[in-house]
Enzyme design. Sequence first.
Site, PDB file in Angstrom:
ATOM      1  N   GLN A 281       1.000  -1.176  -0.022  1.00  0.00           N
ATOM      2  CA  GLN A 281      -0.122  -0.056   0.061  1.00  0.00           C
ATOM      3  C   GLN A 281       0.860   1.145   0.023  1.00  0.00           C
ATOM      4  O   GLN A 281       1.910   1.277   0.822  1.00  0.00           O
ATOM      5  CB  GLN A 281      -0.895   0.080   1.243  1.00  0.00           C
ATOM      6  CG  GLN A 281      -2.169  -1.048   1.108  1.00  0.00           C
ATOM      7  CD  GLN A 281      -3.192  -0.282   0.188  1.00  0.00           C
ATOM      8  OE1 GLN A 281      -2.902   0.459  -0.502  1.00  0.00           O
ATOM      9  NE2 GLN A 281      -4.276  -1.181   0.410  1.00  0.00           N
ATOM     10  N   TYR A 310      -5.899 -12.819  -1.952  1.00  0.00           N
ATOM     11  CA  TYR A 310      -5.111 -11.831  -2.534  1.00  0.00           C
ATOM     12  C   TYR A 310      -4.210 -11.068  -1.618  1.00  0.00           C
ATOM     13  O   TYR A 310      -4.195  -9.967  -0.992  1.00  0.00           O
ATOM     14  CB  TYR A 310      -6.085 -10.605  -3.161  1.00  0.00           C
ATOM     15  CG  TYR A 310      -7.052 -11.245  -3.818  1.00  0.00           C
ATOM     16  CD1 TYR A 310      -7.070 -11.226  -5.300  1.00  0.00           C
ATOM     17  CD2 TYR A 310      -8.347 -11.867  -3.288  1.00  0.00           C
ATOM     18  CE1 TYR A 310      -8.140 -11.563  -6.180  1.00  0.00           C
ATOM     19  CE2 TYR A 310      -9.251 -12.196  -4.336  1.00  0.00           C
ATOM     20  CZ  TYR A 310      -8.985 -12.090  -5.515  1.00  0.00           C
ATOM     21  OH  TYR A 310     -10.442 -12.763  -6.360  1.00  0.00           O
ATOM     22  N   GLU A 331      -1.659 -15.777  -3.151  1.00  0.00           N
ATOM     23  CA  GLU A 331      -1.255 -14.610  -4.137  1.00  0.00           C
ATOM     24  C   GLU A 331      -0.760 -15.002  -5.333  1.00  0.00           C
ATOM     25  O   GLU A 331      -0.578 -16.233  -5.529  1.00  0.00           O
ATOM     26  CB  GLU A 331      -0.207 -13.815  -3.261  1.00  0.00           C
ATOM     27  CG  GLU A 331       0.622 -12.909  -4.091  1.00  0.00           C
ATOM     28  CD  GLU A 331      -0.141 -11.687  -4.701  1.00  0.00           C
ATOM     29  OE1 GLU A 331      -0.976 -10.990  -4.127  1.00  0.00           O
ATOM     30  OE2 GLU A 331       0.232 -11.328  -5.848  1.00  0.00           O
ATOM     31  N   ASP A 379      -8.628  -9.071  -0.334  1.00  0.00           N
ATOM     32  CA  ASP A 379      -8.531  -7.748  -0.769  1.00  0.00           C
ATOM     33  C   ASP A 379      -8.042  -7.678  -2.330  1.00  0.00           C
ATOM     34  O   ASP A 379      -6.667  -7.550  -2.632  1.00  0.00           O
ATOM     35  CB  ASP A 379      -7.308  -7.496   0.054  1.00  0.00           C
ATOM     36  CG  ASP A 379      -6.623  -5.897  -0.110  1.00  0.00           C
ATOM     37  OD1 ASP A 379      -7.309  -5.306  -0.880  1.00  0.00           O
ATOM     38  OD2 ASP A 379      -5.677  -5.710   0.605  1.00  0.00           O
ATOM     39  N   CYS A 406     -10.683  -1.798  -3.145  1.00  0.00           N
ATOM     40  CA  CYS A 406     -10.122  -0.460  -3.691  1.00  0.00           C
ATOM     41  C   CYS A 406     -11.136   0.234  -4.808  1.00  0.00           C
ATOM     42  O   CYS A 406     -10.782   1.205  -5.117  1.00  0.00           O
ATOM     43  CB  CYS A 406      -8.592  -0.577  -4.100  1.00  0.00           C
ATOM     44  SG  CYS A 406      -8.490  -1.748  -5.209  1.00  0.00           S
TER      45      CYS A 406
HETATM   46  N1  SAH Z   1      -3.504  -7.696   0.978  1.00  0.00           N
HETATM   47  C1  SAH Z   1      -2.168  -7.258   0.513  1.00  0.00           C
HETATM   48  C2  SAH Z   1      -2.498  -7.134  -1.300  1.00  0.00           C
HETATM   49  C3  SAH Z   1      -3.482  -6.265  -1.616  1.00  0.00           C
HETATM   50  S1  SAH Z   1      -3.321  -5.887  -3.455  1.00  0.00           S
HETATM   51  C4  SAH Z   1      -1.971  -5.879   1.031  1.00  0.00           C
HETATM   52  O1  SAH Z   1      -2.846  -5.275   1.512  1.00  0.00           O
HETATM   53  O2  SAH Z   1      -0.720  -5.479   0.779  1.00  0.00           O
HETATM   54  C5  SAH Z   1      -4.131  -7.065  -4.236  1.00  0.00           C
HETATM   55  C6  SAH Z   1      -3.227  -8.278  -4.625  1.00  0.00           C
HETATM   56  O3  SAH Z   1      -3.913  -9.407  -5.202  1.00  0.00           O
HETATM   57  C7  SAH Z   1      -1.971  -7.976  -5.202  1.00  0.00           C
HETATM   58  O4  SAH Z   1      -0.581  -8.443  -4.539  1.00  0.00           O
HETATM   59  C8  SAH Z   1      -2.046  -8.732  -6.514  1.00  0.00           C
HETATM   60  O5  SAH Z   1      -0.772  -9.180  -7.201  1.00  0.00           O
HETATM   61  C9  SAH Z   1      -2.862  -9.950  -6.250  1.00  0.00           C
HETATM   62  N2  SAH Z   1      -3.877 -10.423  -7.218  1.00  0.00           N
HETATM   63  C10 SAH Z   1      -4.180  -9.963  -8.358  1.00  0.00           C
HETATM   64  N3  SAH Z   1      -4.991 -11.037  -8.928  1.00  0.00           N
HETATM   65  C11 SAH Z   1      -4.840 -12.023  -8.339  1.00  0.00           C
HETATM   66  C12 SAH Z   1      -5.811 -13.314  -8.434  1.00  0.00           C
HETATM   67  N4  SAH Z   1      -6.312 -13.386  -9.688  1.00  0.00           N
HETATM   68  N5  SAH Z   1      -5.238 -14.289  -7.467  1.00  0.00           N
HETATM   69  C13 SAH Z   1      -4.660 -13.838  -6.392  1.00  0.00           C
HETATM   70  N6  SAH Z   1      -3.914 -12.656  -6.214  1.00  0.00           N
HETATM   71  C14 SAH Z   1      -4.245 -11.691  -7.193  1.00  0.00           C
END
Ligand code: SAH
Length: 541
Positions: A281, A310, A331, A379, A406
């Site tokens: 973030q 995620y 992830e 997320d 978001c």
């Molecule tokens: N929760 C974490 C990341 C949130 S951002 C934090 O707050 O830091 C969203 C994340 O989802 C990113 O790291 C992105 O790489 C991942 N992402 C995107 N598409 C995805 C999918 N289909 N499956 C799993 N992860 C995914």
Amino acid sequence: MLIKNEIYETVITDYTNEGQGVAHIEGCAVFIPNAIAGEKVRVRIEKAQKTWAAGKIVEILEKSPHRVNRECPVAKLCGGCDFWHMDYEEESRLKADRVKSCLNRIGGETLENVPILAAPTCYGYRNKAQYPVSAKKGRAYAGFFRAGTHDVVENKRCLILPTETDAVKDAVMDYVNQHRVSVYDEAAHKGLLRHIYVRRGVLSGQVLVCLVCNGDRLPKVEELLKRLQKIPGFTTLVLSVNTKKGNTVLGDKFLTLHGPGFIEDTLCGLTFRLSPRSFYQVNHHQAQRLYEAAIAQAEITKNDLVLDLYCGVGTITLAMASAAGKVIGVEVIPQAVEDAKDNAKRNGIENAEFFCGDAGAAALELEQKGIRPDVVVVDPPRKGLNADTIEALHRMSPRRIVYVSCDPATLARDVALLKERGYILKNAMAADLFPRCSHVESVVTLSRKTPDDVIEIDLELDELDITAAESKATYPEIKEYVLKHHGLKVSSLYIAQVKRKCGLDVGENHNLPSPGGRPQPQVPPEKEEAIRDALKYFSML
Ligand code: SAH
């Protein structure tokens, strides 16, 4: 239809998702940049369609008390920020309002108010910058894209970035201009340097510089390092190879030219390793508050299995680990998963596991293996949850789903889908992680409505109906008998099902469909037998 180039007088009533003002003229929605709700303006129509139009303010007839002079000199040109023309009070109000109206309009809620975690500062908060580079008359410069284009607007000092980050940009551009390093020309797909990517750990002060190049070699790296080493906190230099056409900033290949190739930062009391490719973030202070809210809403207990879909580098997963029995993170970016595993180790966390894969596919796989998390955190990126993830959540049926988002529109869509699958919205909160920009984060909690929850209510109504002729025992008495004589716990729903099968009146309330159309569980044969025995015992059969 409104007439192009004509001037109309109107009042701004609302905002679009991108923060433009909205007015309604002759039944047509008009989108007007740099306008503030409540303002009376004269607008020139620049584009006219049947149901909508785009206009530009030519005169403000009644100014909003929230209008301020723009502090950023390039705010009108640069596509980075949206709100330098209004005070922060109005900005945070409109963001909270957007989350509320999405949840009401799309999510089917009737919320009167959604609180917002407003940001304590609008300055220097971003811990990451990606500057595109361009050249004019033999001089290379860096800045940001003009809204909706790929023209680079030069920006000497960006107010939402820390000064160290701009100092990196200046050092790189000095090296580029001194040593005639070519810059990328998108149209010709030629030239070397595409983007300057800088990430700075707010608490560690460490600075990562990643140069995105249309090639895998930089000339005179020592000249670049000489300049970067003057920047406080400069730790590592990485080259990201991106030889593809298109909008994606980072390439797939990363070459570490100096230092470890990642930086560290501390968040929620834990240390995190951050590679350039990993999501983190951009607003450290506000992210911490958002995660704290998410953790509080999750109401995790020591026996809980928590699934974090995620999960990025495992920020939320690991921040929840000490409260839970076990945490699992999923992830899709391999580098982020590597970071997450390393982060668990460096913080001595032993009850965390991470998987690399698509959230939906991985969750369905875990569900097939019999994994039943008590709490699931999601997320996702702006597009929200995919159908597989919704399906997996439905099947795993966790007690709570904490949804960090978001994009309030896709959040609200997913809330509606989860409500159809037996969940209810418990908490909703907005969080401003992007002051001066139109994006807004939010965190909501959905809690599972169990069939037994409903039966509890039905039960009271039902018991009022009981007549001596049709019922000799109350539901609690039947439950007690079954537990004592058969060692089985049975729900009121199961008792009602057996009574119905035996032709006994169960009262109308037990015929209600379960909340959200969730299929009602059917009484298993063993329990049916035990309930029939109880009914016989109480001379009801
Ligand atoms: N929760 C974490 C990341 C949130 S951002 C934090 O707050 O830091 C969203 C994340 O989802 C990113 O790291 C992105 O790489 C991942 N992402 C995107 N598409 C995805 C999918 N289909 N499956 C799993 N992860 C995914």
